[in-house]
Structure formats: C-alpha cells, structure tokens
Design a protein around this motif. Structure first.
Motif, PDB file in Angstrom:
ATOM      1  N   PHE A 184      -4.363   0.541  -2.649  1.00  0.00           N
ATOM      2  CA  PHE A 184      -4.653  -0.457  -1.617  1.00  0.00           C
ATOM      3  C   PHE A 184      -6.030  -0.314  -0.984  1.00  0.00           C
ATOM      4  O   PHE A 184      -6.760  -1.270  -0.842  1.00  0.00           O
ATOM      5  N   LEU A 186       3.291  -0.792   0.321  1.00  0.00           N
ATOM      6  CA  LEU A 186       2.602  -1.352   1.480  1.00  0.00           C
ATOM      7  C   LEU A 186       1.409  -0.521   1.941  1.00  0.00           C
ATOM      8  O   LEU A 186       0.885  -0.750   3.019  1.00  0.00           O
ATOM      9  N   LEU A 239      -0.938   2.232   3.600  1.00  0.00           N
ATOM     10  CA  LEU A 239      -0.848   3.076   4.793  1.00  0.00           C
ATOM     11  C   LEU A 239       0.172   2.528   5.794  1.00  0.00           C
ATOM     12  O   LEU A 239       0.835   3.285   6.491  1.00  0.00           O
ATOM     13  N   VAL A 240       0.285   1.195   5.846  1.00  0.00           N
ATOM     14  CA  VAL A 240       1.250   0.596   6.775  1.00  0.00           C
ATOM     15  C   VAL A 240       2.660   1.035   6.414  1.00  0.00           C
ATOM     16  O   VAL A 240       3.457   1.417   7.282  1.00  0.00           O
TER      17      VAL A 240
END
Lengths: 316, 478
Positions: free
Chosen positions: B314, B426, B428-429
């Motif tokens: 990401f 997702l 780091l979230v």
C-alpha cells in the motif's frame, strides 16, 4: 464551557446515586423523561455518525483512496462494538491504555516548529473580541466529550469534587492541546489563504516531514489517530445504547447491533450527500440544546422540586 | 454357611460403602471384583500366630523390600492385642473403616492386611518411590542462580518449596480433580499475602467443572482459566523452584498436579510472561535493558511482517528515497503478492521449528541447516521469495523466540497471521484496527478477578519502580 460542566455537575450532585438517564425521569416525570432519553440517544447516534463520516472522509482521502467508504466505516463500527459490548471497566482500561499515544502526536507536532515562523501568528486580535468569541463558539463543542463522566457518574470512584476536578482538568488539557495544534498549523503555513486552501492543514504539514529512515509521517499519524476516533465513537455508542437499555430495562448489549446499523447507514448517507460542514452547523445547534439548555432546565426543575419538598416537609 | 453368605453379598459387590466384614474370602472376592481381575493385584493368604491373614497389594507399585521388612518381619510379628489397641509402636499403619478406602489405599501403593478375628482392615504404605532426580528444566535455563526444577511427584515438589521457603505462613491444601480417575492436586500459598477470594474461586472452579481425567496442567489450566477462548495464556506455567517462590512471595497461588513437573501460577499479570528467572539476579540497568528488549521482541514479532506487507502493498512512499531502489529491485521479479510470499516463509519457519522439536538432538542441527541455509538460499536464487522478505521473516522468528515463556511466545506467533492478513487488506489502517481489537481484548481479560493488562499508572510507577530503588539505595548505604 466551564459553565456547561458546572451545570452538569450540579445536576449530578443533586442525585449522586443515579445515572443521568434516571435523573431525566426523576426530574421531568416518566413520560417526558422517556422522550428526553430517546432524544439524547438519537443525539448521540447523530454525533457518532458525524464522527464516522468525518473519519471515513479523512481516511478515504489520505490513506485508502480506492477502498469503498462503507468498508472503512463498517470496520470501525464492528471494532467499536466489540469493545463496547463488555463492561464499562474494560472500556476505561482501554482508554487509559491508549492515552500515551497523545505523546506521539505532541512530539510529531512539536517537530514542525523547526520550520515555523512565529511572525505568521500575528496580528492577534485584529478581528476584534466579538469575532474571536463567535469563532470560539463554533469550536467549543468539539472539545466537549468529557461530559461522558456525568452519564456514568455513580460508577466512578471518588468524591464528587474530585470528579469535577478531573473533568475540568481534562477539558483544560484538551483545550490547550487543541490550541497548541492550531498555533502550530498557523505558524507553519504562509498565510490565511494557504490555510483556507488546505482542508486538513495539520496532516498536510506532517506529510512534509522527512526523518531519513521513514517518510510520509501522515500515514502513521492517521493510523494512531484512528484509535482516538475509535475511543470517541465508542463512548457515543455506549451512551446511546445505555439510553435505550434504560428505556426498556434491558442489557445494553441488546441494542448495540441496532445502533451500530443505524449509525452506519446514517454516516454513509452523510458521506453520500457530501455536506459535512452543513451537518456540523446543525449539530452545533444540537450541542447547545442537549448540553446546555436541557441540563440547565432540569437543574432549575430539580431545585424547585427539592425546595418544595423541603417546604412541605417543614409544614408537616 | 459360607456359600450362603456369598450369595447374599454378591449384589452389593459394587457398593463402595461396604462395611468391613471380617471374612477374608469375601474381602478377596471384593478386591478382585473391583479391580476387574487385573493380574498385578496380589492377594496372599497366610497363617500367622494361629490366625488366617490376608495380604493384598498391587504388585507393580509396591516395593518388595519394604513389604518384606515392614509387613512380614515387623507388623505380622506384633502380638494381636497390640495391633488392636492401635498403639503404633514400630510400624506406621492405618486402620480402615470402609472397603472403598481399601481400594484407594491399594491404588496409592499401600498393602491392605486383614487379620481374621480383629474386625478391622489395616493399610501400610509400601509404595515404590521411584522418582527422577531433580534437574534443571530444559526450557527455562538460567545463567546464574538456582538450578533446581520440579519433578513429577507432587510431594517432592511441595518438599522443594518447603525446603526453600521456611515459613509457618506457607499453606498447602490437597484436593482431587477428575470424575473417573482422580488426580491429586495441591494448592500452595502464603496465608499472609494471598487473596482469600482468589483461593476460594480457584477451588470452586476446580470442583464445578466436570472432566473425566486430568493428566496435564494444560488441561487443568483450560478447565479453570477465565476465558479459554482467548489466545493469551492467563496462568503462568513454570518448572523453576526459584521463580515459583518469587511468585509465592507476591501473593500468588501455586497449583501442583500429581504427575506433572509444571506448576500453574495464578493470578498473573501480562508482564509476568515477559520475566525470566535471570531477571532476579541481574543488575537493575541490565534488567531494564533486557526487559525492554523483550517488549520490543513482542512488538516486532507481531507487527514487523504485517508492517512490511503494508509498506510493499500500500504505502511504498513510506520508504525514503535511498531505500526505494534496493527494495524495488529485490521484489521486482517475485511472482507472488507480498502476503503469499510472507505466508510461505512464515509457515516454512514454523515447520522447521516443529520438525526440529520432534527430532533427536543429533539430527536436529541438520534440519536447521537444511531449513535455514539450503531453503533460504535456494528460494532466493530461484526467485520465489525476495531477500528483504527473508530478512523480515528471520528477524520476526528470532524476536518471537526471545519471549521467555513458551505459551506467550506461541500466542505471539499466532497473532501475527491475522495482522498480516489485515495489513494485506487495508494497509496501516487495517493494522490499527487489529491493534484496537487486541488491546481491547487484553483489557477485557481478567485473571481470577484481577485485571490482566492494566497499564502502569503514574502512582504505580512511583511506588514500584522508583520507590524500590530508593529503598534499596538507602538500605545499602546504611
């Protein structure tokens, strides 16, 4: 702001063994009390959905651009529900545990001072005291969250003065913290025009940091900030579910799924219509009603009824 | 006459509250019946002092020397009236009231004696005490300090505690657990320091949960711990005597199980799983350094692979400019997405660990060489896994093994898989959500009524850490 706290505190002090929702019933009668409880539950739900929408908006625009919003929001709801469904005590432990994360935020924001120009803060007060007051009127309620304590007043250990002290201290701390963040954003950016152009100046500022080992501090900041969002959403969830539970005299976990679904749908709708600032204006009005006027009214009522009761007592 | 009586007795053979009949024939029948004619039940009938005597014992757990010395040479030579008065002069024997007691005594390794004409049964302990010598526990070795470890005999373990902790405050309570096969357990605690509520709660849980047979402390732990579904251990297992005693002094309750060299300690706090016995003997600065290293170990073991996946999948812009090219080069030719890559490597390491555990010590190193060097090297050359991934996985494995308690290390190793999954979905979230759930779960956990994961409050910090050192300083200076 202190006035709001004092009113709430005095109201709780009148009935030290009762939960806020029971106080509603006691002071304003069964029917009116119940309507009040429903209103408050709805108010908390609305506030929760607003927070969710704000959070979904920020995460969506800064971190996960291509993930659908409803996934991000529903994850948050699920995680919060998992924590809220247990005892108040475990929730309190969690809150204490995540408080030190604020230190990281403090550190991150202080780091930006190295590029700051303190002249940008000037001129202070040029807009006039009235405008400052008007501005602060809007911001004040984003700092109110610690009224939470008044809704769980009897469950907190300590004398009522200690509780009051704790709440006031917490508010002062938060106010100072916010002021500090605003101050830093102000001294970092060139002009008011820049600030108006950037929607989230603070995150924007952090994004520019470079620590040579790691870049894009805003990603880390948002990851940590999510935990803070979760805490504020959790307490709203807890309060609204407790309110409904009080209404029907059932466990608050029964209402949790219902409230979760409602807040989820409402927040997605909020994001869909894409007018968060307008909603915020309506919510501010709600804040005035629910946090200032109704408690003040109830306080007055309780004073009168108590005096009447004592007069009757003397007459006997 | 005799036959007649036997017929009337037969239906009540299973009745354990059978009163003691002074008829050797009936007793023999009863014993054979209740032990289902096992072949190691030895029943001897001899004539001694003109009376018919029955001697029964379980051949396999009885010591023949003792039998000879205590029973034949001493007990049976005593005059009958002396035995009857219960005046125990030279032999320690027990007078039994019910047949069920005789059964129990036989299982403990006693010899049951019935002398015709006395209307009583006697039991003399002639158990064969074969026990392992006291050795240092294999998985809890220390550099300095005591090298004693528990053994499989319950009384020997209690002896080890009593020997070291000479205090009249030390209380030992025996109890039994299990419905079909009863196993003896012992609760050990210091009266002054321990919480009565916790002791009663432990006893209540042991009594209230149904289980057929307990052979391992792990079973006992699952039976009485607060939330059996949690991945985190809520009772501390140890085989070390010094560690147990340190916990006793802190007011903890120790549970021993017969046949198990491991004892259970409750209630425990999360940080107890990060302590090693070496901590007690090292200097404060070393201890602080080492224990913070272990905390970092947990952190790395849970988050590092997930963080790496999140960065690769990401947030590639998290990397500074100088690092972008090397990492990009190493992952460029890899055919798998980072999650699959990480799963392959993590599972390989777990496999190597599991295989190394089962093999005899001579072949063990071969597995680690084949696993570590050959697979590690070849898999990179084949272009299946990137070098950075190998580094990440290796650091993670080492970090997980630095956690001193086996159970916590297992929990941490398991936890990183869901985190890897979240990071792959997702970024780091997703990891933040994982953190919220895990922290929330830890906050919910309780170990026998005391919170499992309370953070240090400022007051605790002052009292426990700073206060201790100031006190120590004052003590050493005066």
């Amino acid at each position: 702001m202190i006035g709001v706290i004092l009113i709430m505190w005095m109201l709780c002090n009148q009935y030290p063994c009762l939960v806020m929702y029971d106080i509603f019933k006691k002071t304003s009668g069964e029917f009116l009390g119940k309507t009040l409880i429903v209103c408050y539950a709805v108010y908390f739900m609305l506030q929760g959905s607003y927070i969710l929408a704000r959070y979904g908006h920020i995460v969506g625009s800064w971190v996960l651009e291509r993930t659908p919003h409803w996934i991000i929001i529903s994850l948050m709801v699920a995680v919060s529900a998992y924590l809220v469904k247990d005892t108040l005590q475990s929730l309190a432990r969690f809150y204490v545990l995540v408080t030190p994360l604020l230190i990281i935020l403090l550190f991150l924001s202080t780091y930006s001072l190295k590029d700051a120009n303190f002249l940008y803060i000037l001129p202070i007060g040029s807009a006039g005291a009235l405008n400052i007051f008007k501005g602060s009127k809007e911001a004040i309620f984003s700092m109110l969250g610690f009224d939470f304590i008044f809704f769980i007043f009897p469950f907190v250990n300590g004398s009522s003065k200690q509780k009051l002290k704790a709440v006031i201290m917490a508010h002062i701390f938060v106010t100072l913290f916010y002021t500090y963040l605003v101050f830093i954003s102000l001294v970092y950016f060139m002009s008011p025009v820049d600030i108006n152009l950037t929607p989230e100046p603070f995150i924007y500022m952090i994004k520019a940091y470079s620590f040579h080992v790691i870049e894009r501090m805003d990603l880390f900041f948002i990851s940590i900030w999510i935990i803070s969002v979760a805490t504020s959403f959790m307490y709203l969830l807890l309060l609204s579910s407790k309110g409904l539970a009080n209404l029907f005299r059932l466990e608050h976990t029964r209402f949790l799924p219902l409230i979760c679904v409602i807040t989820l749908i409402v927040s997605i709708w909020f994001m869909h219509i894409d007018k968060l600032n307008v909603i915020n204006k309506y919510l501010t009005a709600c804040h005035y009603v629910f946090q200032l006027f109704i408690p003040a009214l109830l306080l007055a009522v309780s004073f009168i009824t108590k005096r009447r009761a004592s007069v009757r007592h003397e007459a006997k | 006459m005799d036959n007649n009586r036997n017929k009337t007795e037969t239906p009540s053979m299973n009745n354990n509250n059978l009163p003691i009949e002074n008829d050797n024939h009936t007793i023999e029948k009863y014993l054979h019946h209740s032990f289902k004619h096992t072949q190691d039940l030895t029943v001897q009938r001899i004539e001694e002092n003109g009376a018919s005597v029955l001697i029964a014992y379980l051949d396999t757990i009885a010591d023949h020397n003792k039998l000879q010395r205590i029973v034949f040479q001493t007990f049976l030579k005593m005059p009958l009236n002396e035995i009857n008065t219960g005046n125990q002069t030279c032999v320690n024997y027990k007078v039994l009231r019910e047949m069920a007691e005789a059964k129990e005594e036989l299982l403990k390794g006693s010899c049951v004696i019935s002398i015709e004409g006395t209307k009583q049964l006697y039991a003399i302990n002639i158990a064969n005490d074969v026990m392992r010598s006291i050795a240092e526990p294999e998985n809890e070795k220390v550099v300095q300090g005591s090298h004693e470890g528990f053994v499989e005999t319950l009384r020997q373990n209690v002896y080890l505690i009593r020997k070291t902790l000479k205090s009249d405050d030390l209380i030992i309570q025996y109890d039994k657990v299990g419905d079909e096969v009863q196993t003896e357990i012992a609760l050990v605690y210091l009266e002054k320091h321990s919480n009565k509520r916790v002791i009663n709660e432990i006893k209540r849980r042991i009594k209230s949960k149904p289980i057929d047979c307990v052979v391992n402390v792990g079973q006992l732990e699952g039976l009485i711990e607060d939330s059996a579904r949690s991945p985190f251990p809520q009772m501390l297992n140890t085989e070390r005597v010094d560690r147990t005693i340190a916990h006793l002094n802190e007011g903890k309750i120790i549970i021993f199980l017969e046949g198990c060299a491991t004892c259970l300690i409750a209630p425990v706090h999360f940080s107890a799983f990060l302590q090693s016995a070496d901590d007690y003997s090292s200097r404060w600065n070393t201890r602080l350094f080492i224990s913070s290293l272990r905390f970092m170990g947990i952190f790395v073991a849970v988050f590092l692979p997930a963080f790496y996946i999140a960065v690769i999948a990401f947030h590639f812009d998290v990397l500074p400019d100088e690092l972008v090219m090397p990492i990009k080069n190493s992952i460029n030719e890899i055919p798998f997405p980072p999650l699959i890559e990480a799963f392959i490597m993590e599972l390989t390491i777990e496999l190597i660990r599991e295989a190394g555990l089962r093999l005899p010590p001579r072949i063990g190193p071969t597995v680690s060489i084949v696993g570590g060097l050959v697979i590690g090297d070849a898999i990179v050359r084949a272009g299946l896994i990137s070098t950075t991934m190998i580094i990440v996985v290796a650091i993670t494995a080492i970090a997980a093994f630095s956690i001193p308690t086996h159970e916590m290390s297992e929990a941490v190793r398991l936890l990183r898989f869901p985190f890897m999954l979240l990071a792959a979905c997702l970024g780091l979230v997703g990891m933040s959500f994982g953190v919220i759930v895990v922290l929330g779960h830890l906050c919910k956990l309780e170990s026998f009524g005391s919170p499992y994961f309370t953070p240090f409050t400022l007051k605790d910090f002052k009292d426990k850490i700073i206060g201790k050192y100031i006190k120590k300083l004052i003590k050493t200076n005066t």
